[in-house]
Design a protein around this motif. Sequence first.
Motif, PDB file in Angstrom:
ATOM      1  N   PRO A 198      43.837  43.266  36.606  1.00 46.67           N
ATOM      2  CA  PRO A 198      42.425  42.899  36.772  1.00 46.67           C
ATOM      3  C   PRO A 198      42.214  41.452  37.180  1.00 46.67           C
ATOM      4  O   PRO A 198      41.127  41.080  37.632  1.00 46.67           O
ATOM      5  CB  PRO A 198      41.831  43.177  35.387  1.00 46.67           C
ATOM      6  CG  PRO A 198      42.978  43.052  34.443  1.00 46.67           C
ATOM      7  CD  PRO A 198      44.165  43.568  35.202  1.00 46.67           C
ATOM      8  N   HIS A 199      43.255  40.613  37.019  1.00 46.45           N
ATOM      9  CA  HIS A 199      43.146  39.202  37.393  1.00 46.45           C
ATOM     10  C   HIS A 199      43.957  38.876  38.647  1.00 46.45           C
ATOM     11  O   HIS A 199      44.168  37.699  38.963  1.00 46.45           O
ATOM     12  CB  HIS A 199      43.616  38.322  36.237  1.00 46.45           C
ATOM     13  CG  HIS A 199      42.849  38.538  34.973  1.00 46.45           C
ATOM     14  ND1 HIS A 199      41.552  38.116  34.799  1.00 46.45           N
ATOM     15  CD2 HIS A 199      43.198  39.157  33.799  1.00 46.45           C
ATOM     16  CE1 HIS A 199      41.118  38.457  33.594  1.00 46.45           C
ATOM     17  NE2 HIS A 199      42.097  39.079  32.972  1.00 46.45           N
ATOM     18  N   GLY A 200      44.398  39.916  39.346  1.00 41.54           N
ATOM     19  CA  GLY A 200      45.224  39.689  40.520  1.00 41.54           C
ATOM     20  C   GLY A 200      44.826  40.598  41.665  1.00 41.54           C
ATOM     21  O   GLY A 200      43.682  41.057  41.761  1.00 41.54           O
ATOM     22  N   HIS A 201      45.778  40.886  42.530  1.00 40.75           N
ATOM     23  CA  HIS A 201      45.534  41.704  43.707  1.00 40.75           C
ATOM     24  C   HIS A 201      45.737  43.184  43.357  1.00 40.75           C
ATOM     25  O   HIS A 201      46.766  43.571  42.825  1.00 40.75           O
ATOM     26  CB  HIS A 201      46.470  41.282  44.838  1.00 40.75           C
ATOM     27  CG  HIS A 201      46.262  39.863  45.267  1.00 40.75           C
ATOM     28  ND1 HIS A 201      45.272  39.490  46.155  1.00 40.75           N
ATOM     29  CD2 HIS A 201      46.887  38.714  44.899  1.00 40.75           C
ATOM     30  CE1 HIS A 201      45.304  38.184  46.327  1.00 40.75           C
ATOM     31  NE2 HIS A 201      46.279  37.680  45.587  1.00 40.75           N
ATOM     32  N   GLN A 202      44.755  43.985  43.671  1.00 38.61           N
ATOM     33  CA  GLN A 202      44.786  45.389  43.281  1.00 38.61           C
ATOM     34  C   GLN A 202      45.567  46.264  44.259  1.00 38.61           C
ATOM     35  O   GLN A 202      46.117  47.290  43.864  1.00 38.61           O
ATOM     36  CB  GLN A 202      43.343  45.926  43.183  1.00 38.61           C
ATOM     37  CG  GLN A 202      42.453  45.190  42.204  1.00 38.61           C
ATOM     38  CD  GLN A 202      42.671  45.656  40.766  1.00 38.61           C
ATOM     39  OE1 GLN A 202      43.503  46.510  40.486  1.00 38.61           O
ATOM     40  NE2 GLN A 202      41.924  45.077  39.849  1.00 38.61           N
TER      41      GLN A 202
END
Length: 514
Positions: A198-202
Amino acid sequence: MRYLHLIIALAAPLVAASACRPPKWRVGQTVQTSSGAVEGHAASTASEVSEYLGIPYAQPPVRALRFQPPVRYNGKGKISGKSFGPACFPSNISAYDADFPQELIDVYGITEVGRRILATITNPGIPVSEDCLTLNVWTKPQTGEKRKPVMVYIHGGSFVSGSSAVPAYNGQFFADEEDVVLVTINYRLTFFGFPGNPHGHQNPGLLDQRMAVEWVRDNIASFGGDPKRITLFGESAGGASVDHYSFAWPHDPIVAGLISMSGTASGITPRPASLATSLWYNTTRALNCGDAHTPPSTQLTCMQSIPAPALLATLLNTISAPHSTPYSPTIDNHLVFTTPSHHPTAPLPLLIGTTDNESGLFRIFVPPQPHLTPHQETTFWHAQNQINFVCPAAARANRSAAEGIPTWRYRWHGVFPNTELARTPPSGAYHDSEVAVLFGTVDGSVVGEVEGQREVGGYMRGAWAAFAREPWGGLEGGGGWPRYVAGEETLVRLGWEGKPGASVVRGDFYDDGC
């Protein structure tokens, strides 16, 4: 209904372009690219085709690059081009060696041909690695157009398996027969391609596909290709990827045309961010990398340090259920959208279609349900065809046509002894059954070709190549394919009665329940 043999007129363009051939081309000659000097060789059967395998287009996505967008590979050394690169890691390596359950073989009457086909789903014998971002090129510059149309293929596999090294996707016959340059690519799969942080690239896996297209744009002229005539095509998860691509880069698509086979952005449903987040934290906790309360940078560094086999051991086993996609494109409202129809798409010509019985593949992975009658089971699986494939393809085609974009729609009906999967009930023209026919790579070691089968495949290759040669009208002008209109006779049935050519019916003929 009406029946017509729509033959694509290819001979005239090839003859006219012959004066524009390169001065000299030696089969397998070394080609200079941004990745380095790539050595080639003659293709295994089409010996006039030059084959270049395992070309890196991005840096190995390992350690600090794990779960990150791809970083372009630039090299000055030599690349042998002799072997395919490793497949990207699937969800569960041990499933690659699992035999298909004998009880399901018996229940569904799976044929010997079918057992071989099922074995290929899990890429037997293909090495796997986290360092997997490579592509392959087949070309024949010594004949035909000086700058040939380019076709870039994205493989399927429910976003958890698959590889450009699968024999069915070998591009030598496309390049040999249709005067195109054929490219196949690898992209990150499962948790590596769609980690859900959720805090990075999906969606690094979708970014891999984009970087591969950028590499083709920048390098394909050296192989005799035209960077202004790139068609992106794919099947199943690959077809959905093509559709996602059109929404993700509507204003800078690079490519000139789209072919979506048995997969759309809405039909192969993307993950809600909440599910992706849940799976991310399930894995971080299992690997002692923390949870939602752990500082994101600390957690990511920990996850990037875990050996890949240990990480894989924590993931859900999805190989045994190819219709389930817990690791897949995630809704981030940047590349993947909650409601794609509410967002602009690249205004590119579209060829889109499905098979006649998509669920003929998926059904055999699920034991018969004793509480259902045969009729109820048949009704259920027909509904799955409509919900996941036919209706989403209809909606996508209708939108494209309504926006005035040249659109063609097809339905695959081909059933041949050497593609037959199961008999109780008959698998029919099941999901993926057209791909090897299209590429000319059907395994005939158990059952050989029947009369007309080779011509069906040749007709399809000609049609796909006509679209790639001139996406805005090649199908229409070259052979008479009607542009898609739902209420008119414009849906093209391919492989109908096992014959080349096309049977044309109303565009919405199969759209019950849509």
